[in-house]
Design a protein around this motif. Structure first.
Motif, PDB file in Angstrom:
ATOM      1  N   LYS A  86       0.850  -1.188   0.000  1.00 33.87           N
ATOM      2  CA  LYS A  86       0.000   0.000   0.000  1.00 33.87           C
ATOM      3  C   LYS A  86       0.887   1.239   0.000  1.00 33.87           C
ATOM      4  O   LYS A  86       2.046   1.191   0.452  1.00 33.87           O
ATOM      5  CB  LYS A  86      -0.863   0.019   1.263  1.00 33.87           C
ATOM      6  N   PRO A  87       0.373   2.379  -0.454  1.00 36.66           N
ATOM      7  CA  PRO A  87       1.169   3.612  -0.421  1.00 36.66           C
ATOM      8  C   PRO A  87       1.692   3.928   0.983  1.00 36.66           C
ATOM      9  O   PRO A  87       2.811   4.456   1.109  1.00 36.66           O
ATOM     10  CB  PRO A  87       0.177   4.667  -0.909  1.00 36.66           C
ATOM     11  N   GLU A  88       0.947   3.586   2.008  1.00 35.73           N
ATOM     12  CA  GLU A  88       1.391   3.872   3.375  1.00 35.73           C
ATOM     13  C   GLU A  88       2.528   2.961   3.839  1.00 35.73           C
ATOM     14  O   GLU A  88       3.074   3.164   4.928  1.00 35.73           O
ATOM     15  CB  GLU A  88       0.226   3.787   4.364  1.00 35.73           C
ATOM     16  N   ASP A  89       2.906   1.981   3.037  1.00 34.47           N
ATOM     17  CA  ASP A  89       4.083   1.173   3.342  1.00 34.47           C
ATOM     18  C   ASP A  89       5.368   1.851   2.880  1.00 34.47           C
ATOM     19  O   ASP A  89       6.464   1.362   3.161  1.00 34.47           O
ATOM     20  CB  ASP A  89       3.988  -0.204   2.667  1.00 34.47           C
ATOM     21  N   THR A  90       5.239   2.954   2.153  1.00 32.64           N
ATOM     22  CA  THR A  90       6.407   3.691   1.700  1.00 32.64           C
ATOM     23  C   THR A  90       7.236   4.147   2.888  1.00 32.64           C
ATOM     24  O   THR A  90       6.728   4.795   3.814  1.00 32.64           O
ATOM     25  CB  THR A  90       5.973   4.909   0.867  1.00 32.64           C
ATOM     26  N   ALA A  91       8.522   3.802   2.880  1.00 30.07           N
ATOM     27  CA  ALA A  91       9.413   4.101   3.995  1.00 30.07           C
ATOM     28  C   ALA A  91      10.811   3.613   3.655  1.00 30.07           C
ATOM     29  O   ALA A  91      11.006   2.895   2.666  1.00 30.07           O
ATOM     30  CB  ALA A  91       8.930   3.404   5.272  1.00 30.07           C
ATOM     31  N   VAL A  92      11.758   3.992   4.495  1.00 26.56           N
ATOM     32  CA  VAL A  92      13.068   3.351   4.486  1.00 26.56           C
ATOM     33  C   VAL A  92      12.987   2.174   5.452  1.00 26.56           C
ATOM     34  O   VAL A  92      12.576   2.344   6.609  1.00 26.56           O
ATOM     35  CB  VAL A  92      14.183   4.318   4.898  1.00 26.56           C
ATOM     36  N   TYR A  93      13.364   1.012   4.974  1.00 24.35           N
ATOM     37  CA  TYR A  93      13.303  -0.208   5.773  1.00 24.35           C
ATOM     38  C   TYR A  93      14.705  -0.561   6.265  1.00 24.35           C
ATOM     39  O   TYR A  93      15.660  -0.570   5.477  1.00 24.35           O
ATOM     40  CB  TYR A  93      12.715  -1.345   4.952  1.00 24.35           C
ATOM     41  N   TYR A  94      14.783  -0.856   7.562  1.00 19.68           N
ATOM     42  CA  TYR A  94      16.053  -1.148   8.207  1.00 19.68           C
ATOM     43  C   TYR A  94      16.021  -2.536   8.835  1.00 19.68           C
ATOM     44  O   TYR A  94      15.025  -2.938   9.458  1.00 19.68           O
ATOM     45  CB  TYR A  94      16.347  -0.142   9.315  1.00 19.68           C
TER      46      TYR A  94
END
Length: 113
Positions: A86-94
């Motif tokens: 989903k668009p709200e999953d957009t992030a930097v993943y660590y």
């Protein structure tokens, strides 16, 4: 000394899938609890998923049923399979190693049409 290197991020359309990988250098990978976090601008890092040494898993409510964390001890690698993005999953993943608190450099995931 533990080092973590993430890969697999990118641009994907809503409803699509990505698989993130985190390769862990150093000894004893099979004894390490591993986490995936994510962060968007202006917000604190959010725990997305964790996996124990025995393979038990736990997820944030926002990703349950869509994301799967797994590990391959022979490859010193932890994965995050992300489906139905989903668009709200957009992030930097660590990626993070629990006991030492060591972080990887992060990988950008963008969900957009």
């Amino acid at each position: 000394q533990v080092q973590l290197v993430e890969s697999g991020g990118g641009l994907v359309q809503p409803g699509g899938s990505l698989r993130l990988s985190c390769v862990v250098s150093g000894s004893g990978f099979s004894t390490r609890i591993m986490n995936w976090y994510r962060q968007t601008p202006g917000k604190q890092r959010e725990l997305v998923a964790l996996i124990t040494t025995g393979g038990n898993t736990n997820y944030a409510d926002s990703v349950k049923g869509r994301f799967t964390i797994s590990r391959d001890n022979a490859k010193n690698t932890v994965y995050l399979q992300m489906n139905s993005l989903k668009p709200e999953d957009t992030a930097v993943y660590y990626c993070r190693e629990y006991l030492t608190g060591t972080w990887g450099q992060g990988t950008q995931v963008t969900v957009s049409s």
